[in-house]
Scaffold this active site. Structure first.
Site, PDB file in Angstrom:
ATOM      1  N   LYS A 116       7.920   2.525  -6.582  1.00  0.00           N
ATOM      2  CA  LYS A 116       7.255   1.398  -6.978  1.00  0.00           C
ATOM      3  C   LYS A 116       6.289   1.177  -5.756  1.00  0.00           C
ATOM      4  O   LYS A 116       4.787   0.712  -5.806  1.00  0.00           O
ATOM      5  CB  LYS A 116       7.821  -0.234  -7.208  1.00  0.00           C
ATOM      6  CG  LYS A 116       9.077  -0.228  -7.747  1.00  0.00           C
ATOM      7  CD  LYS A 116       8.439   0.224  -8.944  1.00  0.00           C
ATOM      8  CE  LYS A 116       9.252   0.172 -10.411  1.00  0.00           C
ATOM      9  NZ  LYS A 116       9.727   0.247 -11.215  1.00  0.00           N
ATOM     10  N   GLU A 200       3.666  -8.405  -0.316  1.00  0.00           N
ATOM     11  CA  GLU A 200       2.381  -8.412  -0.851  1.00  0.00           C
ATOM     12  C   GLU A 200       2.386  -9.852  -0.652  1.00  0.00           C
ATOM     13  O   GLU A 200       3.050 -10.591  -0.030  1.00  0.00           O
ATOM     14  CB  GLU A 200       3.184  -8.311  -2.138  1.00  0.00           C
ATOM     15  CG  GLU A 200       2.401  -6.743  -3.222  1.00  0.00           C
ATOM     16  CD  GLU A 200       2.794  -7.372  -4.715  1.00  0.00           C
ATOM     17  OE1 GLU A 200       3.093  -8.264  -5.423  1.00  0.00           O
ATOM     18  OE2 GLU A 200       2.714  -5.998  -5.613  1.00  0.00           O
ATOM     19  N   ARG A 292       9.104   3.739 -20.122  1.00  0.00           N
ATOM     20  CA  ARG A 292       9.964   3.753 -21.032  1.00  0.00           C
ATOM     21  C   ARG A 292       9.372   2.972 -22.589  1.00  0.00           C
ATOM     22  O   ARG A 292       8.316   2.616 -22.288  1.00  0.00           O
ATOM     23  CB  ARG A 292      10.825   3.606 -20.827  1.00  0.00           C
ATOM     24  CG  ARG A 292      11.243   2.245 -21.161  1.00  0.00           C
ATOM     25  CD  ARG A 292      12.709   1.299 -20.224  1.00  0.00           C
ATOM     26  NE  ARG A 292      12.086  -0.799 -20.211  1.00  0.00           N
ATOM     27  CZ  ARG A 292      11.642  -1.102 -19.023  1.00  0.00           C
ATOM     28  NH1 ARG A 292      11.389  -0.225 -17.716  1.00  0.00           N
ATOM     29  NH2 ARG A 292      11.463  -1.723 -18.700  1.00  0.00           N
TER      30      ARG A 292
HETATM   31  C1  MV4 Z   1       5.873 -11.148  -7.044  1.00  0.00           C
HETATM   32  C2  MV4 Z   1       5.712 -12.847  -7.118  1.00  0.00           C
HETATM   33  C3  MV4 Z   1       4.778 -13.223  -6.354  1.00  0.00           C
HETATM   34  N1  MV4 Z   1       3.665 -12.844  -6.107  1.00  0.00           N
HETATM   35  N2  MV4 Z   1       5.154 -11.103  -6.532  1.00  0.00           N
HETATM   36  C4  MV4 Z   1       9.099 -11.019 -10.258  1.00  0.00           C
HETATM   37  C5  MV4 Z   1       9.843  -9.444 -10.806  1.00  0.00           C
HETATM   38  C6  MV4 Z   1       9.054  -8.319 -10.268  1.00  0.00           C
HETATM   39  N3  MV4 Z   1       8.576  -7.370 -11.886  1.00  0.00           N
HETATM   40  C7  MV4 Z   1       8.104  -9.049  -9.587  1.00  0.00           C
HETATM   41  N4  MV4 Z   1       8.305 -10.660  -9.730  1.00  0.00           N
HETATM   42  C8  MV4 Z   1       6.957 -11.499  -9.132  1.00  0.00           C
HETATM   43  N5  MV4 Z   1       6.392 -11.099  -8.670  1.00  0.00           N
HETATM   44  C9  MV4 Z   1       4.271 -11.897  -5.831  1.00  0.00           C
HETATM   45  N6  MV4 Z   1       3.354 -10.699  -5.023  1.00  0.00           N
HETATM   46  C10 MV4 Z   1       6.423 -13.562  -8.270  1.00  0.00           C
HETATM   47  C11 MV4 Z   1       7.208 -12.745  -9.184  1.00  0.00           C
HETATM   48  C12 MV4 Z   1       7.608 -13.791  -9.677  1.00  0.00           C
HETATM   49  C13 MV4 Z   1       8.430 -13.318 -11.430  1.00  0.00           C
HETATM   50  C14 MV4 Z   1       7.283 -12.375 -11.972  1.00  0.00           C
HETATM   51  C15 MV4 Z   1       7.138 -12.086 -13.437  1.00  0.00           C
HETATM   52  C16 MV4 Z   1       8.427 -12.761 -13.840  1.00  0.00           C
HETATM   53  C17 MV4 Z   1       9.131 -13.969 -13.727  1.00  0.00           C
HETATM   54  C18 MV4 Z   1       8.881 -14.444 -11.850  1.00  0.00           C
HETATM   55  C19 MV4 Z   1       9.730 -15.410 -11.112  1.00  0.00           C
HETATM   56  C20 MV4 Z   1       9.452 -15.366 -10.397  1.00  0.00           C
HETATM   57  C21 MV4 Z   1       8.554 -14.586 -10.070  1.00  0.00           C
END
Ligand code: MV4
Length: 451
Positions: A116, A200, A292
């Site tokens: 990633k 991040e 995918r």
């Molecule tokens: C984040 C974020 C806030 N800021 N990145 C959670 C799953 C992963 N794929 C990335 N995620 C997040 N990344 C930054 N810089 C908040 C989340 C996140 C989230 C993202 C997508 C769907 C649900 C979530 C639930 C909590 C936090």
């Protein structure tokens, strides 16, 4: 030309691939574990090969067994579905080395997007918008401190090998960084055999919006619109809809264009998904790419009439895409609910014997499932047992059809998340379309959703 396909998966996605093979006049061959002997994917394939005991490590994830089955059955290609071997670059390479077509992108695409931190580096290079953060993997604590200082707290530490929220740590203050960095890195090392972390800026209440892509091996690449996937718990999506109500037409065009730009930079082919975080102003930031077919692909199929799995098989056989970007039109609104066998209180998986099973029917309703009235939900596998997908002229019609469908869905003998899904469909914020990734924190306040 592909004439036969080994379906290297189980459950509803194995059936979904078999249906696509049937539509194309292709011979589907199933593989199954000892626990899946009586499964529908075994009965509906032309032939089936047992590849080992119930645990996935000894069957569906056992590359040697899967490849041996493909060779014994003399298939042309292997469809990995989602999960299991679908994002294993080494498996895709082994397929190629054995003269089998891997129905997916190249091993190189899988490898580069699987890291990633590397993926972000590549995507920033072609101009995709990115949250402020480390330019690549962080090598030591000093570097972590310097970057956190420059972008400002709160920051989020993510595992390079992670994805889907595993190995994440929110860091609110400088004094928390050292401990968070070391424990997260050690956790990532234990979970993925790779302790590399990147950083991040932490976005407080983002939406998760992703764009479906499809490319062929002749340089054609199109998008099939976006999916709103913010309804998640413990980083597992439970409900998805398309289109999103969060973007203006201009913002929607912009996220589509960026997704295509990023994938074009990679010369990407097959189905893929670019995931973005979207802030309250509708700005999007590249998060990661999945190489995918995804669980939630049916909502895109419903609003575009494109059969994504069929298209994957066709382009893997060398055909050009059946659609140009101009051919893709969007009609109405689609919603998917994932039905999981789980305890509605603790949300822990709740496998067991189903004693009654009735799926909703009627206008605008599709159910993708391999379960039935005598199905045993095995503890060896994922707890998702069905996907209810509805389609309507607009969001209100789709919502009404989903409520009706969940009311008509009967599953007895095991516990499911249907009561939870009903709560989501009644939540005023959800109904108004005014929600983000923290919606589930409100609906289930006792259960931590953030890593
Ligand atoms: C984040 C974020 C806030 N800021 N990145 C959670 C799953 C992963 N794929 C990335 N995620 C997040 N990344 C930054 N810089 C908040 C989340 C996140 C989230 C993202 C997508 C769907 C649900 C979530 C639930 C909590 C936090």
């Amino acid at each position: 030309m592909i004439e036969s396909v080994l379906v290297a998966n189980r459950g509803e996605i194995a059936l979904r691939v078999i249906w696509a093979c049937r539509d194309l006049g292709i011979r589907p061959v199933a593989v199954y574990s000892e626990a899946d002997r009586d499964s529908l994917h075994v009965s509906f394939a032309d032939e089936a090969v047992c590849i080992g005991p119930g645990p996935v490590g000894e069957s569906y994830l056992n590359m040697a067994s899967v490849i041996a089955a493909a060779e014994a059955m003399k298939v042309d290609a292997i469809h990995p579905g989602y999960g299991l071997l679908s994002e294993n670059a080494h498996f895709a390479e082994v397929c190629e080395a054995c003269g089998l077509i891997f129905i997916g992108p190249s091993p190189e695409h899988i490898r580069r997007m699987g890291d990633k931190a590397e993926a972000k580096k590549l995507m920033v290079g072609c101009g995709l918008p990115m949250l402020p953060g480390s330019p690549g993997p962080i090598t030591d604590l000093d570097e972590a401190e310097a970057i956190a200082q420059s972008i400002g707290y709160p920051v989020l530490l993510k595992a390079a090998a992670g994805g889907g929220g595993r190995g994440m740590r929110v860091v609110l203050r400088p004094d928390e960084l050292s401990k968070a960095f070391h424990t997260a890195s050690r956790e990532a090392d234990a979970a993925f055999g790779n302790g590399e972390m990147y950083m991040e800026k932490y976005l407080a209440r983002p939406r998760h919006i992703e764009v479906q892509l499809m490319g062929d091996r002749h340089g054609n690449l199109i998008h099939l619109g976006e999916r709103e996937c913010s309804v998640q718990r413990k980083y597992q999506k439970i409900l998805e809809e398309s289109p999103t109500v969060a973007l203006t037409p201009e913002q929607r065009e912009a996220i589509w264009a960026d997704a295509v730009k990023g994938a074009a930079e990679l010369d990407y082919y097959s189905a893929g998904t670019m995931e973005f975080l979207v802030d309250g102003d509708g700005n999007h930031y590249f998060m990661e790419m999945n190489t995918r077919i995804q669980v939630e692909h049916p909502i895109t199929e419903e609003i575009t009439l494109v059969d994504l799995v069929k298209e994957q098989i066709l382009v893997a056989g060398g055909a050009p895409l059946s659609y140009s970007q101009e051919d893709v039109t969007f009609r109405g609104h689609a919603i998917e609910c994932r039905i999981n066998a789980e305890d509605p209180e603790t949300l822990a998986p709740a496998p067991g014997q189903i004693t009654a099973f009735n799926v909703p029917k009627g206008p605008g309703v599709r159910v993708d499932t391999a379960a039935h009235e005598e199905y045993f939900v095995s503890p060896f596998y994922d707890s998702m047992i069905a996907k209810v997908i509805v389609h309507g002229r607009d969001r209100d019609e789709a919502l009404a059809r989903m409520r009706r469908s969940l009311d008509l869905m009967v599953i007895e003998g095991i516990r499911t998340n249907i009561p939870l899904l009903r709560k989501v469909l009644e939540h005023p914020g959800f109904v108004a379309g005014d929600y983000d990734t923290h919606l589930m924190d409100e609906i289930l306040p006792n259960i931590g959703m953030r890593g």
